[in-house]
Motif scaffolding. Structure first.
Motif, PDB file in Angstrom:
ATOM      1  N   MET A  47       0.809  -1.213   0.000  1.00 42.77           N
ATOM      2  CA  MET A  47       0.000   0.000   0.000  1.00 42.77           C
ATOM      3  C   MET A  47       0.846   1.268   0.000  1.00 42.77           C
ATOM      4  O   MET A  47       0.420   2.302  -0.516  1.00 42.77           O
ATOM      5  N   ALA A  48       2.043   1.186   0.553  1.00 43.55           N
ATOM      6  CA  ALA A  48       2.922   2.351   0.575  1.00 43.55           C
ATOM      7  C   ALA A  48       3.334   2.766  -0.829  1.00 43.55           C
ATOM      8  O   ALA A  48       3.689   3.929  -1.075  1.00 43.55           O
ATOM      9  N   GLU A  49       3.256   1.824  -1.764  1.00 39.56           N
ATOM     10  CA  GLU A  49       3.642   2.100  -3.147  1.00 39.56           C
ATOM     11  C   GLU A  49       2.447   2.425  -4.039  1.00 39.56           C
ATOM     12  O   GLU A  49       2.622   2.723  -5.226  1.00 39.56           O
ATOM     13  N   LEU A  50       1.240   2.369  -3.483  1.00 42.54           N
ATOM     14  CA  LEU A  50       0.034   2.571  -4.279  1.00 42.54           C
ATOM     15  C   LEU A  50      -0.630   3.920  -3.979  1.00 42.54           C
ATOM     16  O   LEU A  50      -0.585   4.399  -2.850  1.00 42.54           O
ATOM     17  N   PRO A  51      -1.282   4.507  -4.969  1.00 39.64           N
ATOM     18  CA  PRO A  51      -2.127   5.682  -4.717  1.00 39.64           C
ATOM     19  C   PRO A  51      -3.421   5.209  -4.062  1.00 39.64           C
ATOM     20  O   PRO A  51      -3.633   3.998  -3.917  1.00 39.64           O
ATOM     21  N   PRO A  52      -4.312   6.102  -3.650  1.00 40.31           N
ATOM     22  CA  PRO A  52      -5.611   5.667  -3.135  1.00 40.31           C
ATOM     23  C   PRO A  52      -6.297   4.733  -4.133  1.00 40.31           C
ATOM     24  O   PRO A  52      -6.433   5.066  -5.315  1.00 40.31           O
ATOM     25  N   THR A  53      -6.697   3.558  -3.658  1.00 42.91           N
ATOM     26  CA  THR A  53      -7.207   2.557  -4.585  1.00 42.91           C
ATOM     27  C   THR A  53      -8.173   1.608  -3.888  1.00 42.91           C
ATOM     28  O   THR A  53      -8.349   1.672  -2.668  1.00 42.91           O
ATOM     29  N   THR A  54      -8.812   0.719  -4.634  1.00 45.39           N
ATOM     30  CA  THR A  54      -9.833  -0.178  -4.098  1.00 45.39           C
ATOM     31  C   THR A  54      -9.212  -1.423  -3.458  1.00 45.39           C
ATOM     32  O   THR A  54      -8.041  -1.743  -3.674  1.00 45.39           O
ATOM     33  N   ARG A  70     -10.123  -7.112   2.155  1.00 48.90           N
ATOM     34  CA  ARG A  70     -11.172  -6.128   2.394  1.00 48.90           C
ATOM     35  C   ARG A  70     -11.517  -6.035   3.885  1.00 48.90           C
ATOM     36  O   ARG A  70     -11.678  -4.957   4.437  1.00 48.90           O
ATOM     37  N   GLU A  71     -11.626  -7.184   4.548  1.00 53.00           N
ATOM     38  CA  GLU A  71     -11.948  -7.171   5.981  1.00 53.00           C
ATOM     39  C   GLU A  71     -10.802  -6.578   6.783  1.00 53.00           C
ATOM     40  O   GLU A  71     -11.018  -5.851   7.760  1.00 53.00           O
ATOM     41  N   TRP A  72      -9.585  -6.877   6.372  1.00 51.96           N
ATOM     42  CA  TRP A  72      -8.398  -6.303   7.034  1.00 51.96           C
ATOM     43  C   TRP A  72      -8.388  -4.783   6.864  1.00 51.96           C
ATOM     44  O   TRP A  72      -8.090  -4.048   7.813  1.00 51.96           O
ATOM     45  N   LEU A  73      -8.711  -4.318   5.675  1.00 47.17           N
ATOM     46  CA  LEU A  73      -8.735  -2.884   5.414  1.00 47.17           C
ATOM     47  C   LEU A  73      -9.757  -2.177   6.296  1.00 47.17           C
ATOM     48  O   LEU A  73      -9.519  -1.053   6.777  1.00 47.17           O
ATOM     49  N   LYS A  74     -10.886  -2.825   6.541  1.00 47.10           N
ATOM     50  CA  LYS A  74     -11.900  -2.229   7.410  1.00 47.10           C
ATOM     51  C   LYS A  74     -11.382  -2.097   8.837  1.00 47.10           C
ATOM     52  O   LYS A  74     -11.625  -1.080   9.516  1.00 47.10           O
ATOM     53  N   ALA A  75     -10.688  -3.118   9.326  1.00 49.29           N
ATOM     54  CA  ALA A  75     -10.103  -3.046  10.672  1.00 49.29           C
ATOM     55  C   ALA A  75      -9.074  -1.923  10.754  1.00 49.29           C
ATOM     56  O   ALA A  75      -9.029  -1.167  11.732  1.00 49.29           O
ATOM     57  N   MET A  76      -8.257  -1.801   9.711  1.00 48.07           N
ATOM     58  CA  MET A  76      -7.250  -0.747   9.681  1.00 48.07           C
ATOM     59  C   MET A  76      -7.888   0.642   9.591  1.00 48.07           C
ATOM     60  O   MET A  76      -7.369   1.616  10.148  1.00 48.07           O
ATOM     61  N   THR A  77      -9.039   0.724   8.929  1.00 52.30           N
ATOM     62  CA  THR A  77      -9.724   2.008   8.783  1.00 52.30           C
ATOM     63  C   THR A  77     -10.311   2.481  10.107  1.00 52.30           C
ATOM     64  O   THR A  77     -10.078   3.621  10.530  1.00 52.30           O
ATOM     65  N   VAL A  78     -11.077   1.611  10.772  1.00 54.62           N
ATOM     66  CA  VAL A  78     -11.670   2.010  12.055  1.00 54.62           C
ATOM     67  C   VAL A  78     -10.605   2.179  13.132  1.00 54.62           C
ATOM     68  O   VAL A  78     -10.828   2.865  14.131  1.00 54.62           O
ATOM     69  N   GLY A  80      -7.845   3.740  12.583  1.00 53.05           N
ATOM     70  CA  GLY A  80      -7.135   4.980  12.321  1.00 53.05           C
ATOM     71  C   GLY A  80      -5.765   4.804  11.707  1.00 53.05           C
ATOM     72  O   GLY A  80      -4.927   5.696  11.760  1.00 53.05           O
ATOM     73  N   ILE A  81      -5.526   3.657  11.076  1.00 55.22           N
ATOM     74  CA  ILE A  81      -4.219   3.375  10.482  1.00 55.22           C
ATOM     75  C   ILE A  81      -4.245   3.614   8.971  1.00 55.22           C
ATOM     76  O   ILE A  81      -3.273   4.093   8.394  1.00 55.22           O
ATOM     77  N   ILE A  82      -5.360   3.285   8.355  1.00 54.56           N
ATOM     78  CA  ILE A  82      -5.537   3.492   6.918  1.00 54.56           C
ATOM     79  C   ILE A  82      -6.714   4.452   6.703  1.00 54.56           C
ATOM     80  O   ILE A  82      -7.707   4.418   7.438  1.00 54.56           O
ATOM     81  N   GLU A  83      -6.602   5.314   5.701  1.00 60.81           N
ATOM     82  CA  GLU A  83      -7.669   6.259   5.382  1.00 60.81           C
ATOM     83  C   GLU A  83      -8.585   5.684   4.302  1.00 60.81           C
ATOM     84  O   GLU A  83      -8.130   4.927   3.438  1.00 60.81           O
ATOM     85  N   TYR A  84      -9.872   6.053   4.375  1.00 63.53           N
ATOM     86  CA  TYR A  84     -10.870   5.503   3.461  1.00 63.53           C
ATOM     87  C   TYR A  84     -11.783   6.612   2.938  1.00 63.53           C
ATOM     88  O   TYR A  84     -12.244   7.464   3.705  1.00 63.53           O
ATOM     89  N   ASP A  85     -12.038   6.602   1.629  1.00 61.00           N
ATOM     90  CA  ASP A  85     -12.949   7.553   1.000  1.00 61.00           C
ATOM     91  C   ASP A  85     -14.226   6.801   0.612  1.00 61.00           C
ATOM     92  O   ASP A  85     -14.224   6.003  -0.332  1.00 61.00           O
ATOM     93  N   PRO A  86     -15.342   7.018   1.338  1.00 58.44           N
ATOM     94  CA  PRO A  86     -16.576   6.274   1.049  1.00 58.44           C
ATOM     95  C   PRO A  86     -17.192   6.605  -0.301  1.00 58.44           C
ATOM     96  O   PRO A  86     -18.025   5.828  -0.802  1.00 58.44           O
ATOM     97  N   THR A  88     -15.424   7.034  -3.218  1.00 61.00           N
ATOM     98  CA  THR A  88     -14.704   6.313  -4.281  1.00 61.00           C
ATOM     99  C   THR A  88     -14.381   4.874  -3.898  1.00 61.00           C
ATOM    100  O   THR A  88     -13.874   4.122  -4.725  1.00 61.00           O
ATOM    101  N   PHE A  89     -14.615   4.505  -2.614  1.00 54.95           N
ATOM    102  CA  PHE A  89     -14.254   3.178  -2.085  1.00 54.95           C
ATOM    103  C   PHE A  89     -12.738   2.956  -2.135  1.00 54.95           C
ATOM    104  O   PHE A  89     -12.263   1.833  -2.266  1.00 54.95           O
ATOM    105  N   HIS A  90     -12.007   4.050  -2.019  1.00 56.44           N
ATOM    106  CA  HIS A  90     -10.548   3.969  -2.072  1.00 56.44           C
ATOM    107  C   HIS A  90      -9.944   3.934  -0.666  1.00 56.44           C
ATOM    108  O   HIS A  90     -10.390   4.663   0.228  1.00 56.44           O
ATOM    109  N   TYR A  91      -8.906   3.099  -0.519  1.00 55.27           N
ATOM    110  CA  TYR A  91      -8.137   3.018   0.728  1.00 55.27           C
ATOM    111  C   TYR A  91      -6.742   3.587   0.468  1.00 55.27           C
ATOM    112  O   TYR A  91      -6.205   3.473  -0.640  1.00 55.27           O
TER     113      TYR A  91
END
Length: 302
Positions: A47-54, A70-78, A80-86, A88-91
């Motif tokens: 993810m460090a090498e990727l732009p905001p993406t799905t 996807r489930e891991w990304l949700k845990a990281m989002t809530v 406060g480790i990963i940012e999420y744009d509802p 565009t569905f981008h992480y």
């Protein structure tokens, strides 16, 4: 809070604050497991090498199963480790977070340490049994501990050997270059010892560890011998990296090290900076973690 107390001195606000603290600890425990998974699956590095993406694009880039990502990304989002744009569905993994979660961060990569939480959980039943009947848990019961420690050592001790650790001793680098006898006690998977051998081919190196699995791992990387501490004045340099606190009788080990060194020999020790008195560790930033590792590994294996 539903719990009631008949104690007239019961402080409800203090109790509520403590319950909230426990809830935060519970959430942190869950995130610790998820951070460990993110490290082991290289998701943070990807993810460090990727732009905001799905989630699908992240999973494809990491060569992983999208449903789990996807489930891991949700845990990281809530968490406060990963940012999420509802919209565009981008992480997205912010660079400020990647600076402490990726392998390119080297010694600043804290994700490495989160692996300990999952690893220690695998021996919880055995530790509970020790609480009840005494005894200890052998090294062989820990499936990944040496792998984790080797990774930790690689990004902290090994990376700092040449430019930071060895120069602490005046003239030591020059002696190693000319050729001396060196022993590393408690050498684990051998990364520090093998690094020294690569840097100073004129010197002679021996490693000693009481874990057979660690010795096997080290011998896959380089031919190192085991040694006992019943020798007298055999070595010009003895090193211990994070090893003395694991010993049953550290004072005896230190006495043996002194006896094994030659008269002009050097002993170089790196270990945890903490107090033997718990009151001296109240402000230590890693105190709860260190005591947990001590109870569930260092103390029980010794």
């Amino acid at each position: 809070m539903t719990t009631q107390s008949l104690d007239s001195n019961f402080n409800s606000s203090q109790a509520e604050a403590f319950a909230e603290k426990l809830l935060n600890r519970l959430n942190s425990g869950g995130l610790a497991l998820m951070i460990s998974i993110g490290h082991r699956t290289h998701l943070f590095d990807t993810m460090a090498e990727l732009p905001p993406t799905t989630s699908s694009q992240i999973a494809q880039a990491a060569n992983l199963q999208e449903r789990y990502v996807r489930e891991w990304l949700k845990a990281m989002t809530v968490g406060g480790i990963i940012e999420y744009d509802p919209k565009t569905f981008h992480y997205y993994l912010p660079a400020e977070h990647a600076a402490f979660l990726t392998r390119t961060a080297e010694s600043d990569n804290m994700a490495t340490f989160f692996q300990h939480i999952a690893e220690l959980g695998t021996v919880e039943d055995a530790i509970v049994n020790c609480f009840q009947v005494g005894g200890g848990v052998p090294y062989s019961a820990f499936s990944r501990f040496h792998t984790i420690i080797a990774e930790d050592s690689g990004q902290t001790i090994v990376s700092a050997l040449e430019e930071q650790i060895l120069p602490l001793v005046p003239g030591l680098v020059e002696r190693l270059q000319s050729g001396i006898d060196v022993m590393d006690l408690g050498y684990g998977s051998g990364r520090a010892l093998n690094k020294l051998a690569q840097l100073f081919p004129a010197s002679r190196f021996i490693g000693y560890d009481f874990s057979e699995s660690a010795i096997a791992t080290a011998n896959q990387q380089a031919q190192t011998d085991t040694a006992t501490l019943d020798e007298v004045e055999c070595y010009d340099l003895i090193t211990t990296f994070d090893a003395i606190h694991d010993q049953v009788y550290p004072d005896v080990v230190l006495q043996n090290i002194y006896r094994t060194l030659r008269s002009d020999g050097v002993y170089l020790m790196q270990d945890i900076r903490a107090s033997s008195d718990v009151s001296g560790n109240l402000d230590h930033p890693f105190a709860p973690f260190l005591y947990t590792v001590s109870c569930m590994h260092c103390m029980t294996v010794s």
